[in-house]
Design an enzyme around this catalytic site. Structure first.
Site: not given
Length: 270
Positions: A216, A132, A155, A68, A64
């Site tokens: 989440y 990303g 951004r 990655k 995660t």
């Protein structure tokens, strides 16, 4: 010493990860007994941590944020999904110290949007916020569903342009996004982890059928609340995506395809 098959998720931070509970639910479906741990790695030390885990007998790993892209460099071969994304979230040991990298993020998210949220992607205008590894991972799978358009914003505009060029989509600066144009708005920034909102105008959500956050739980709430207040008809966090991508990883490691619906319901109440 445990002789159970060992799996893990690598992240920084990783303490909030629900992957261990999810994979234990899959193991129950398979009637299997597995260990699944969270492993915190220091920035810049992912390869070392992963190598140590597999040297000690690890049989598969999830990856995660923010690793990655490190995982992509760590493995010896890549699935087509991982190649397209330039990011790896699933590592499969091949033996002889070699590893294969895959990316299950896109499959997990798109299945959740279409099946669980009931929102078609075909013919829709999709906005992706962020540039990303998570966002790169979902673009190729979204493209397979033939949306009318995919726009990416970030951004740092240069990063959005890089991803846009890679996939042949359009990059638009955050303050120049058209109002009332997007049907599906997907937040792929990790800003929610620190309570930050992406700097997009409320008008962007004016005809949005679904606003979706890849993270989440509590972390997704600021963005989803902003989307609802700005006119999004429906909002969803990334729990279904998480369970979906986990199921795909599990099947790659163990050749067993879990049923994700009961696990999503279970995880909502954990």
């Amino acid at each position: 010493m445990s002789h159970k098959p060992r799996y893990a998720v690598f992240g920084n931070p990783v303490v909030h990860s629900k992957s261990p509970q999810i994979h234990q639910e899959f193991a129950k479906q398979e009637k299997a007994d597995i260990d699944y741990d969270r492993i915190y790695a220091d920035i810049g030390a992912f390869a070392e941590a992963a190598a140590a885990f597999f040297a000690a007998g690890g049989q598969g790993a999830n990856v995660t944020v923010p690793f990655k892209l490190d995982a992509y460099d760590f493995v010896d071969e890549h699935s087509e999904r991982a190649l397209a994304a330039g990011a790896v979230n699933t590592i499969i040991p091949l033996g002889n110290g070699r590893f294969r990298g895959d990316n299950s993020d896109g499959v997990g998210m798109v299945n959740d949007i279409i099946q669980a949220q009931g929102v078609e992607v075909a013919g829709k205008n999709v906005l992706l916020i962020g540039a990303g590894g998570a966002v790169r991972g979902v673009v190729p799978v979204l493209q397979e569903k033939q949306p009318a358009s995919i726009v990416i914003t970030n951004r740092t505009h240069g990063k959005a342009q890089e991803v846009a060029e890679r996939f042949g989509i359009e990059a638009v600066e955050m303050d120049k996004l058209p109002a009332a144009h997007f049907d599906i708005v997907i937040n792929g920034t990790s800003g929610g982890l620190s309570g930050e909102l992406p700097a997009v105008a409320p008008e962007v959500f004016a005809r949005c059928a679904l606003a979706y956050d890849m993270v989440y739980g509590r972390e997704a709430e600021p963005f989803l609340q902003f989307a609802r207040q700005s006119g999004a008809a429906k909002t969803a966090d990334g729990l279904g995506m998480l369970v979906g991508q986990a199921a795909f990883s599990y099947s790659l490691w163990r050749g067993f395809e879990p049923d994700i619906k009961p696990v999503i319901d279970y995880m909502k109440n954990v």
